[in-house]
Motif scaffolding. Sequence first.
Motif, PDB file in Angstrom:
ATOM      1  N   VAL A 210       0.830  -1.199   0.000  1.00 51.31           N
ATOM      2  CA  VAL A 210       0.000   0.000   0.000  1.00 51.31           C
ATOM      3  C   VAL A 210       0.868   1.255   0.000  1.00 51.31           C
ATOM      4  CG1 VAL A 210      -0.305   0.195   2.497  1.00 51.31           C
ATOM      5  CG2 VAL A 210      -2.086   1.032   0.974  1.00 51.31           C
ATOM      6  N   LEU A 211       2.026   1.218   0.650  1.00 48.42           N
ATOM      7  CA  LEU A 211       2.918   2.376   0.667  1.00 48.42           C
ATOM      8  C   LEU A 211       3.424   2.700  -0.727  1.00 48.42           C
ATOM      9  CD1 LEU A 211       4.671   4.544   2.033  1.00 48.42           C
ATOM     10  CD2 LEU A 211       6.360   2.747   2.497  1.00 48.42           C
ATOM     11  N   VAL A 212       4.002   1.724  -1.416  1.00 48.43           N
ATOM     12  CA  VAL A 212       4.566   2.020  -2.738  1.00 48.43           C
ATOM     13  C   VAL A 212       3.471   2.264  -3.764  1.00 48.43           C
ATOM     14  CG1 VAL A 212       6.752   0.869  -2.275  1.00 48.43           C
ATOM     15  CG2 VAL A 212       4.907  -0.438  -3.274  1.00 48.43           C
ATOM     16  N   HIS A 213       2.278   1.667  -3.559  1.00 53.08           N
ATOM     17  CA  HIS A 213       1.134   1.943  -4.434  1.00 53.08           C
ATOM     18  C   HIS A 213       0.750   3.421  -4.356  1.00 53.08           C
ATOM     19  CE1 HIS A 213      -2.883   0.958  -6.313  1.00 53.08           C
ATOM     20  NE2 HIS A 213      -3.207   2.056  -5.643  1.00 53.08           N
ATOM     21  N   GLU A 214       0.607   3.933  -3.137  1.00 51.04           N
ATOM     22  CA  GLU A 214       0.206   5.338  -2.993  1.00 51.04           C
ATOM     23  C   GLU A 214       1.295   6.288  -3.484  1.00 51.04           C
ATOM     24  OE1 GLU A 214      -2.759   6.181  -2.501  1.00 51.04           O
ATOM     25  OE2 GLU A 214      -3.448   4.178  -1.947  1.00 51.04           O
ATOM     26  N   VAL A 215       2.550   5.966  -3.247  1.00 51.57           N
ATOM     27  CA  VAL A 215       3.626   6.805  -3.776  1.00 51.57           C
ATOM     28  C   VAL A 215       3.636   6.742  -5.303  1.00 51.57           C
ATOM     29  CG1 VAL A 215       6.132   7.127  -3.858  1.00 51.57           C
ATOM     30  CG2 VAL A 215       5.006   6.677  -1.676  1.00 51.57           C
ATOM     31  N   GLY A 216       3.281   5.605  -5.875  1.00 49.37           N
ATOM     32  CA  GLY A 216       3.158   5.515  -7.328  1.00 49.37           C
ATOM     33  C   GLY A 216       2.167   6.522  -7.882  1.00 49.37           C
ATOM     34  N   HIS A 217       1.061   6.744  -7.167  1.00 56.88           N
ATOM     35  CA  HIS A 217       0.103   7.763  -7.592  1.00 56.88           C
ATOM     36  C   HIS A 217       0.744   9.160  -7.571  1.00 56.88           C
ATOM     37  CE1 HIS A 217      -3.213   5.108  -8.045  1.00 56.88           C
ATOM     38  NE2 HIS A 217      -3.406   4.871  -6.749  1.00 56.88           N
ATOM     39  N   MET A 218       1.651   9.410  -6.631  1.00 57.15           N
ATOM     40  CA  MET A 218       2.316  10.718  -6.574  1.00 57.15           C
ATOM     41  C   MET A 218       3.206  10.952  -7.785  1.00 57.15           C
ATOM     42  SD  MET A 218       3.330  11.063  -2.565  1.00 57.15           S
ATOM     43  CE  MET A 218       2.544   9.971  -1.393  1.00 57.15           C
ATOM     44  N   PHE A 219       3.654   9.872  -8.410  1.00 57.47           N
ATOM     45  CA  PHE A 219       4.429   9.988  -9.642  1.00 57.47           C
ATOM     46  C   PHE A 219       3.527  10.106 -10.874  1.00 57.47           C
ATOM     47  CE2 PHE A 219       7.811   8.307  -6.965  1.00 57.47           C
ATOM     48  CZ  PHE A 219       8.918   8.998  -7.427  1.00 57.47           C
TER      49      PHE A 219
END
Length: 295
Positions: A210-219
């Motif tokens: 869930v952490l890297v998924h949400e950071v992916g949205h920031m990209f």
Amino acid sequence: MTAPPRLTPAQIVALGPLGSVSPELRRALSGAGFEPMPQPAEGDWLACHPERGQKYAEFVAEKPLVPDETRRTLALLPLGVPARPGIPRPGLLRDALEAFYALPARLLPRVPLAEVGMRTRINPHTGKVQLYTPHILAFLKQRLPPDVFALAAITGEDLYPDESWNFVFGIATPRHRVGVFSFARYDPAFDDEPFHPGDEKLVLRRMIKVLVHEVGHMFGLRHCIYFSCLMNGSNHIEEADARPQHVCPVCLRKLQHAIGFDVIRRYEALERFYEGAGLDDEAAWVAERLGEIRA
């Protein structure tokens, strides 16, 4: 140029022409080792939220914000009380961010919930406290350090983005490069269950996803519909668990475009992280990908 092997016509279109990429990246995008997107069942994300996907060319045309010389760091902000025993320490999640995105990442000092000043409610289904995510995101926008590209807050409290929603695992705003995610529903204690042997690794896998998924949205990455992918949407814990720990070729190409990493070095860093964290299945998957790419 011939299309990469193992890809469907829809996947080839989503991936885009590969004439300009390096041989190593082309092999990384070949489709080897990646599973197709499963048909959504009743209650799954795509059954409830139909999405058209985001092709690589669309991602580039949208001109998402990307790291630069001034803002090339990721930051993790613990929010609220420290996690109880069995929950992965924030430093380990920071290491996961750094390896996954091939960017330096740092851990910020913990912030008490009272300092945020957010709305809360009691969830009618669980009877547990939930935090209102728009207030958290507004707080994070004010706390974004000038050298940080993306700021992610983690909390052990359950989250909700709107009165009409039951809950949300996490949420991010690409425009403002901030996001928040909760590990509440990944902790067996949420359902008043004790920790069992192996639960620590299960919780770690869930939190990294869930952490890297949400950071992916920031990209600027939207939910993926082309493969079984870390960037797939999820509507419930079973669907979230079914997502892999990796991004698919389409999303990998988007990230490489945004960050500019060397794909072999990124996978090598991920292999070291997974081995150190005891995530043997993920380490083996990365090792197999490295074998394909180096061939």
